[in-house]
Design an enzyme around this catalytic site. Sequence first.
Site, mmCIF file in Angstrom:
data_model
loop_
_atom_site.group_PDB
_atom_site.id
_atom_site.type_symbol
_atom_site.label_atom_id
_atom_site.label_comp_id
_atom_site.label_asym_id
_atom_site.label_seq_id
_atom_site.Cartn_x
_atom_site.Cartn_y
_atom_site.Cartn_z
ATOM 1 N N TRP A 1 0.753 -1.254 -0.020
ATOM 2 C CA TRP A 1 -0.072 -0.076 0.134
ATOM 3 C C TRP A 1 0.936 1.070 -0.074
ATOM 4 O O TRP A 1 1.835 1.343 0.940
ATOM 5 C CB TRP A 1 -0.801 -0.123 1.176
ATOM 6 C CG TRP A 1 -1.842 1.191 1.444
ATOM 7 C CD1 TRP A 1 -2.410 1.656 0.511
ATOM 8 C CD2 TRP A 1 -2.129 1.752 2.686
ATOM 9 N NE1 TRP A 1 -3.465 2.553 1.058
ATOM 10 C CE2 TRP A 1 -3.020 2.870 2.326
ATOM 11 C CE3 TRP A 1 -1.517 1.755 3.828
ATOM 12 C CZ2 TRP A 1 -3.497 3.746 3.146
ATOM 13 C CZ3 TRP A 1 -2.032 2.834 4.497
ATOM 14 C CH2 TRP A 1 -2.865 3.630 4.474
ATOM 15 N N ALA B 1 -6.712 -5.099 7.465
ATOM 16 C CA ALA B 1 -7.639 -4.234 6.984
ATOM 17 C C ALA B 1 -8.758 -4.743 6.270
ATOM 18 O O ALA B 1 -9.894 -4.148 5.932
ATOM 19 C CB ALA B 1 -7.006 -2.799 5.931
ATOM 20 N N LYS C 1 -13.640 -1.303 6.286
ATOM 21 C CA LYS C 1 -13.860 -2.137 5.157
ATOM 22 C C LYS C 1 -15.072 -3.199 5.654
ATOM 23 O O LYS C 1 -16.135 -3.278 5.088
ATOM 24 C CB LYS C 1 -12.819 -2.961 4.394
ATOM 25 C CG LYS C 1 -12.030 -2.038 3.646
ATOM 26 C CD LYS C 1 -10.841 -1.162 4.350
ATOM 27 C CE LYS C 1 -10.035 -0.187 3.443
ATOM 28 N NZ LYS C 1 -8.943 0.307 4.359
#
Length: 394
Positions: free
Chosen positions: A127, A210, A243
């Site tokens: 990321w 995540a 999420k």
Amino acid sequence: MFETLKTQPADKILALMQKFREDPRESKIDLGVGVYKNAQGVTPVMRAIKAAEHKLWEEQTSKSYVGLVGDPAYSDAMIKLILGGAVERGNIAAAATPGGTGAVRQAFELIKMANPSARVFVSDPTWPNHISILNYVGVETVTYRYFDRETRGVNFDGMVEDLKTAVKGDVVLLHGCCHNPTGANLNEVQWKEIIALMNERGLVPMIDIAYQGFGDGLEEDAVGVRLVAAGTPECLIAASCSKNFGIYRERTGLLMMVSNDTAAQKLNQGTLAFLNRQNYSFPPDHGARLVTMILNDDALRADWAAELEETRLGMLGLRQQLADELQRLSGSNRFGFLAQHRGMFSLLGTSPDLVEKMRSDDGIYMVGDSRMNIAGLNADTVPILAKAIIDAGV
């Protein structure tokens, strides 16, 4: 003073979103933004979140501060969700943070505080904000091979070889599941081998998780992080609720410090409180409160888990549909990796030039490294994307 400031590099994903908004073509497809969208292109409020918010509106009597590390009940609920019974609660210090990014930032600050000479090994690719924050904080970054651009899977031999160059006290940043941006993940055997390597070399694992529940299921997606937490002397875990609870704008995250030394828990907990105080003092509570309510209420939790499973299966269905359509158009199974990847993202593994060609010719918007958000698709747009990929010569 302000005249000394310099223009900062634009965030590539945010710049791509702006281009998408300015594109007048009705057939355009947004595969760049990193949020879940349903078939109607909406990021929905989950049913359990709505129910919990209604209940909270009726029952909450104060908006006063909660505490420097947030509500302990939130930490307890999240620790149970992520770690299960892998580690005793008394070995874990935890602090609520503004989203997963806040947890990542605090973890990097802690690393610099605890060991200023530590290097952080990050996957290639990772990321982008991992590297951006590390550079800003002033922590040396080293990349390790991760994505195999031939197979579009994990280059595990290269990963192991590169991690063998790390020295005692260095940190290894791992994605807990649903690797962003590639979608390629370690299997259980590989997790265990990496744990053995880190223990042998005295490395400290840090896990960014995540997307729990977006890959193979809530329990299955936690296998790696649980193995690491139980199998290493100490580790850091940065978690996000954006999420899997769909509460992106509520900024709800958690940072955990896990140590096999129970006596260190008090010091670790105090350190997390100190770091929060230096940065933003008290973390947001609204999202954390909703998560706590859902995880501690059998009916709300069951409804949340059911909707999350629907989301997961929907993305898997889109992956399989895309892989099948590309197989039909190409006459080969060279895109079969798309069905094997997990989570919202897959790295197509093509060049920036071909990514740009798909954008200019067909209105397909994906990040320049060819990361695409599978959740940006629906059953009607999959054939359009497949044709654009083949026509571009990927």
